[in-house]
Design a protein around this motif. Structure first.
Motif, PDB file in Angstrom:
ATOM      1  N   GLU A 829       4.435   6.572  31.755  1.00 16.37           N
ATOM      2  CA  GLU A 829       5.571   7.029  32.562  1.00 16.37           C
ATOM      3  C   GLU A 829       5.900   6.029  33.666  1.00 16.37           C
ATOM      4  O   GLU A 829       7.074   5.786  33.973  1.00 16.37           O
ATOM      5  N   ASP A 830       4.858   5.436  34.260  1.00 12.45           N
ATOM      6  CA  ASP A 830       5.082   4.398  35.282  1.00 12.45           C
ATOM      7  C   ASP A 830       5.806   3.202  34.672  1.00 12.45           C
ATOM      8  O   ASP A 830       6.734   2.646  35.276  1.00 12.45           O
ATOM      9  N   ASN A 832       7.710   3.260  32.073  1.00 10.59           N
ATOM     10  CA  ASN A 832       9.068   3.701  31.775  1.00 10.59           C
ATOM     11  C   ASN A 832       9.953   3.628  33.023  1.00 10.59           C
ATOM     12  O   ASN A 832      11.094   3.183  32.955  1.00 10.59           O
ATOM     13  N   GLU A 833       9.386   4.042  34.168  1.00 16.20           N
ATOM     14  CA  GLU A 833      10.148   3.981  35.426  1.00 16.20           C
ATOM     15  C   GLU A 833      10.569   2.553  35.748  1.00 16.20           C
ATOM     16  O   GLU A 833      11.691   2.305  36.195  1.00 16.20           O
ATOM     17  N   GLU A 834       9.649   1.618  35.535  1.00 16.65           N
ATOM     18  CA  GLU A 834       9.977   0.195  35.758  1.00 16.65           C
ATOM     19  C   GLU A 834      11.129  -0.232  34.864  1.00 16.65           C
ATOM     20  O   GLU A 834      12.054  -0.920  35.289  1.00 16.65           O
ATOM     21  N   TYR A 837      14.433   1.124  35.988  1.00 17.12           N
ATOM     22  CA  TYR A 837      14.939   0.394  37.156  1.00 17.12           C
ATOM     23  C   TYR A 837      15.658  -0.889  36.708  1.00 17.12           C
ATOM     24  O   TYR A 837      16.741  -1.209  37.199  1.00 17.12           O
ATOM     25  N   SER A 879      17.026   8.991  30.469  1.00 16.00           N
ATOM     26  CA  SER A 879      17.409   7.897  31.386  1.00 16.00           C
ATOM     27  C   SER A 879      18.274   6.864  30.669  1.00 16.00           C
ATOM     28  O   SER A 879      19.189   6.286  31.265  1.00 16.00           O
TER      29      SER A 879
END
Length: 1096
Positions: A829-830, A832-834, A837, A879
């Motif tokens: 998940e981390d 994916n967040e990157e 962004y 997203s």
């Protein structure tokens, strides 16, 4: 020079007399390379006349010479001499009788072999391979060992022929690992480790060599028992770092060995530390594997760390040490604390926190202060990694911690401050909100602990952590108490400085004042006059070398106070402060390279620039030279071999070394890199704040910043360089279009290259953002045909990588990761967040291109259409859909009716997304409907009419006004507004308008509010009966809507829409009785807003 003379020179080079050795080094440097090679080879081969130490030195010197000059020297030799040289080097190894010398000769041979491997991996020295195999199969263990030593030095020696030798290599290593000679087995571990590391990404080779792991472990256990050389353990650590899954079959045994070592107090500390390092490294690089295979051992590891953390020396006068050095990084307590921190971050709180909770309470009750100290430091160390698990237990943890603020032992009180400060950072702002009533009085009490200055100072440091992230409304009620305490301590410590020269607490208090002021902002104004004169006095008088750090911190404090209270309060002092800061420059004095004041000054100047704005321009001629000097600093780098590195590392705490192969180490001096990054960031600040006043410096700053887009030693430098470019272009505008174009011509190719090669996602995002801002600033055709083509290629590559990484994550979730668990999911998940962004920055760049180029961007857009349409596919994460819709929203907004030719790609997905579960997706879909209405033209009229019922459903959902849904709801209201105003020909206005009024007010979205209130003004001024109602019955409702909009400040101050709605209220005021009826039932904030409107 004759051979006999060279023997004398060798003896001089080995001399312990510095003068003799230095003179010999100078003489050696004067000798030509060819002669050096002949002399050194002759000395190595001369076992009769040259002693062992001379032969060793000669071998080392020749290897160093070949590592830098081999190509030039060897390339000039005739073929016959080349063959002769290679043969001589093999003979050096073969004939050397002494074991240590033979190793040095083997290193030399490996260096030559390394140089005789071409770029395609072809080995140009087949005789060396034969020699290697001959040695490896020798019956003499010493010869066998030297073969393994050479192979460890150059594991890629087989080059392109490796595949045909793969089974031979495996058999050689297996046989050596089980050889009768311990020395052979030991060297084989290093050789096997280095060979495996060469293939750290090749799982096929790793599987083929899996049989090696058992013997490697057996030899490692023997090496621990012998305690003679740590190389086996270090080799395992390297494997754990690069390819941890290789260790899986023996992981339980590895953990058992390491735990046995860590708990063995008779074992040397360095061995225990390496054992802990192996466990922690594996936990960091393969946490899921460790959780699955060795989950039952984690408690023992935590217990071992806590036990080591109690190993603290009783230091006499620790509490009064005014200049405490950094804690010994090799001490058991520091190594264990660092390991616990890394363990918690690596394995996660679910695995580590239960053990912290079960072990620390007993330690906190111990009569031994070292146990209480260790428990408190463990709570500090584990907070970041155990964040999610510790948060619900914070009250319980704090109950345990806060009591030790009054512990009888000063070092426990110190540890208590440490825990409070760390938790204030790790759990902000929840910690501050929950515990302020206990923390602030407790820390203020400790700041009276004058008999223990280090505790006193650490209480001040904890208050910095607390105030940095403390909500302003919580801190402000404590300000009188805090500032009274800080003022009293400041004055008493200033007296102490004069009388005794002690400054530790004083330096800390200055930083604490700065931090409190930074959070208090304008509430600090009432305390300003108590502190500023004293702080200016300190800057003026702290002029001796030992007070440089104190003066630097005071400079920082003054500038932060200035920023907090604002220009109106600070301006009368600004000129005097700047004169004090620039006193050295005014006198023409240069500060020493290592003067800590400079970094504080550079940051302070930037803050004062923010305060003064254009008023800072007169100081630029004085501040730019030191800022540019620091920003231009080139880092020191060094290439050292192992012999040179030995003993150097302890004296080079400002250096970081990375091993390159067996023999060489690349070092970079890290001291100063942070200052360089700060100076670059300050140049960004000057360009942003001063605009045209900075124009004359743009050329030199651009020449500095553009090359630093590739300064890979520090992410912050590259980020600042990227951020600076649009601001520098803005500054340069005043110099005319020709100058601007030349500057952009210099920037653009390098910016595009940097985007292509940037390895870090955070910096890549900043580079893309920089390009977007530059395009928006310079407008249409600024990229030129070639630049546009490159930008499209880069966007395409970024999108391909985005989908590839998403696919890899999906693969891990679907069973590709054998140790998949919650912790792995969090990591995915981390990641994916990157990625999201980066995707958002791609969206920003597409927006910049459409907003400046309109339809002219369509040919380039069509090349990217396959990638962007993929974002809308039903199987993509939400997203992707959100940012895909944003891109197509821009397409509609800036190409209008032309966008209809792409409707097959996006329209159905956009309409369907208004009922999506994610608010961000609904917002993007609603915005798209709005731009269809506003910019789509007649071709979209029927589509807009179909969109209205979907928008109404979104707006009238029972949860539409919940905090998380307010933005999509207000975007939907704005979308209906735009459709009715600009494209409502197919809509039934009479049906929609009465409902539309009931949706108002819009109070959150400052971008969309002007459309809504502009349309309201249109309808009121047109006397629309649906809005005004029968006999103007709706006027009180209209006034209430306008009053709320102004009260919450949702309309920009200077906007036309704000002026129009205020004009409506003023017109209604003309009829006193109607107006009174309209305002009678308003809330107090609304009445206040009405009064402000009428007086404006």
């Amino acid at each position: 020079m004759a051979a006999g003379e060279f023997s004398g020179l060798l003896a001089a080079l080995l001399s312990t007399d510095n003068a003799i050795r230095s003179k010999a080094e100078e003489t050696y440097e004067q000798i030509a390379t060819e002669q050096k090679v002949n002399f050194l080879l002759g000395a190595i081969s001369d076992h009769v006349n040259v002693a062992e130490d001379g032969r060793q030195l000669s071998a080392v010197m020749l290897r160093r010479l070949f590592s830098t000059e081999f190509e030039d020297f060897f390339g000039k030799l005739p073929d016959e001499q080349k063959a002769q040289l290679k043969n001589q080097i093999i003979l050096c190894v073969q004939n050397e009788p002494n074991k240590n010398c033979r190793r040095k000769c083997a290193d030399l041979a490996a260096e030559v072999a390394r140089n005789l491997t071409d770029e395609d991996g072809n080995n140009l020295w087949p005789e060396f391979l034969k020699f290697l195999f001959d040695c490896a199969s020798s019956a003499n263990p010493e010869i066998k060992e030297v073969a393994l030593h050479m192979f460890a030095s150059i594991p890629n020696v087989f080059g392109s022929q490796e595949q045909q030798y793969i089974d031979v290599i495996k058999q050689m290593l297996l046989a050596s690992l089980t050889d009768q000679s311990y020395d052979v087995r030991f060297t084989a571990v290093r050789a096997a480790g280095n060979y495996l590391l060469l293939h750290d990404k090749d799982t096929g080779i790793q599987k083929h060599f899996a049989d090696l792991l058992g013997p490697i472990m057996q030899v490692t256990v023997q090496s621990v028992e012998n305690q003679d050389d740590e190389a086996c353990l270090k080799s395992l650590i390297d494997v754990a770092e690069a390819m941890p899954k290789f260790l899986r079959p023996q992981l339980a045994e590895i953990f058992a060995l390491c735990l046995k070592m860590v708990t063995n107090e008779e074992l040397g500390d360095s061995w225990r530390h390496l054992a802990l390092e192996l466990v922690v490294t594996t936990a960091e690089t393969a946490p899921a594997m460790v959780r699955k295979v060795c989950g039952d051992n984690i408690g023992e590891v935590v217990q071992s760390c806590l036990k080591l953390m109690t190993d603290i020396d009783e230091e006499e006068d620790w509490v009064n040490d005014d200049d405490p050095e950094e804690e010994d990084s090799d001490s058991n307590a520091v190594v264990a604390e660092c390991a616990l921190d890394r363990l918690a971050c690596g394995l996660g709180g679910k695995s580590v926190f239960p053990h912290i909770m079960s072990i620390t309470p007993t330690m906190l009750q111990s009569p031994d202060w070292k146990h209480r100290h260790a428990a408190l430091m463990a709570i500090s160390a584990s907070g970041e990694g155990c964040h999610k698990q510790m948060e619900p237990y914070l009250p319980q943890v704090m109950d345990g911690v806060i009591n030790f603020i009054q512990d009888p032992h000063p070092r426990v009180r110190y540890a208590c401050c440490n825990a409070i400060g760390q938790m204030a950072t790790d759990f902000a702002p929840i910690f501050e909100k929950k515990f302020h009533a206990r923390v602030v009085p407790g820390l203020l009490m400790l700041m009276d602990d004058t008999t223990n200055p280090r505790v006193q100072a650490h209480a001040g440091a904890a208050l910095v952590n607390f105030s940095e992230d403390c909500p302003k409304n919580i801190l402000v009620p404590y300000l009188p108490d805090i500032m009274s305490k800080l003022e009293a301590v400041l004055k008493s410590k200033l007296d102490e400085l004069v009388q005794k020269g002690t400054k530790l607490v004083l330096e800390q208090i200055i930083t604490t004042i700065a931090s409190v002021a930074d959070t208090a902002e304008d509430n600090f104004i009432q305390h300003y006059d108590r502190f500023m004169p004293l702080l200016k006095f300190m800057i003026s008088n702290a002029n001796t070398p030992e007070l440089r750090l104190l003066r630097g911190k005071t400079i920082e404090c003054v500038s932060l106070i200035g920023l907090a209270v604002g220009g109106e309060k600070f301006s009368p002092d600004a000129s005097e402060v700047m004169d004090l800061l620039l006193s050295s420059q005014i006198k023409g004095e240069e500060m020493a390279e290592d003067d800590p004041q400079m970094s504080y000054m550079i940051s302070a100047w930037a803050r004062i620039c923010k305060i003064l704005g254009a008023g800072f321009a007169p100081y630029l001629p004085l501040v730019m030279a030191p800022v540019m000097k620091t920003a231009s600093m080139k880092p020191e780098v060094a290439l050292l071999d192992n012999d040179e590195l030995t003993g150097v590392e302890e004296d080079t705490e400002d250096w970081q070394f990375v091993q390159l192969g067996e023999q060489q180490n690349f070092g970079i001096k890290t001291a100063g890199l942070e200052d360089k990054a700060t100076a670059c960031q300050m140049l960004v600040c000057y360009a942003r704040e001063l605009k045209e006043h900075f124009a004359e410096y743009t050329e030199e700053v651009v020449k500095l910043m553009v090359p630093m887009l590739k300064f890979y030693f520090h992410d912050g430098v590259r980020t600042a360089a990227a951020e600076s470019l649009p601001f520098l272009l803005e500054c340069a505008k005043i110099k005319g279009p020709q100058y601007l174009q030349e500057m952009w011509g210099f920037m653009l190719p390098e910016l595009l290259k940097s985007i292509e090669t940037e390895p870090e996602n955070d910096v890549l995002a900043e580079l893309l953002a920089s390009l977007s801002r530059c395009v928006e600033l310079l407008g249409k055709d600024c990229l030129g045909p070639h630049g546009l083509e490159e930008a499209v290629t880069l966007l395409d590559k970024t999108m391909v990588e985005h989908f590839k990484r998403a696919e890899e994550r999906a693969g891990k979730r679907a069973g590709g990761e054998e140790d998949y668990d919650e912790g792995v999911e969090e990591q995915l998940e981390d990641e994916n967040e990157e990625d999201v962004y980066i995707l958002s920055k791609v969206g920003d760049l597409v927006h910049a291109m459409f907003s400046t180029h309109g339809e002219a961007f369509l040919p380039a857009f069509e090349k990217l259409l396959p990638q962007f349409s993929k974002l809308l596919e039903p199987n993509r994460p939400w997203s992707d859909l959100q940012w895909g819709l944003c891109i197509f929203d821009d397409l509609i907004e800036y190409t209008g009716g032309t966008s209809l030719k792409y409707q097959e790609v996006f329209l159905a997905r956009l309409m369907g997304s208004m009922t999506h579960t994610q608010p961000e997706v609904r917002q993007a879909a609603a915005y798209g409907c709005g731009v269809m209405g506003q910019n789509g033209g007649p071709g979209y009229a029927q589509i807009c009419c179909q969109a209205v019922p979907l928008l109404v459903e979104l707006i009238q959902h029972p949860e539409a006004r919940a905090v998380e849904n307010i933005n999509p709801t207000e975007n939907a209201i704005s979308a209906v507004t735009k459709i009715l105003k600009f494209n409502g020909s197919a809509c039934n206005m009479d049906q929609i308008l009465p409902v539309w009024l009931n949706w108002l007010p819009v109070t959150e979205d400052i971008d969309e509010a002007p459309y809504v209130y502009g349309f309201l003004a249109d309808l009121v001024q047109a006397n629309n009966p649906h809005i005004l109602g029968e006999n103007n019955a709706n006027l009180p409702r209209v006034v209430a809507i306008i009053a709320e909009a102004v009260a919450v400040d949702v309309l920009p101050t200077e906007s036309e829409e704000r002026r129009r709605v205020i004009e409506i209220v003023k017109q209604i005021q003309g009829n006193a009785s109607v107006f009174d009826a309209c305002v009678a039932n308003l809330s107090q904030p609304q009445k206040t807003a009405i009064q402000e409107m009428l007086s404006s």
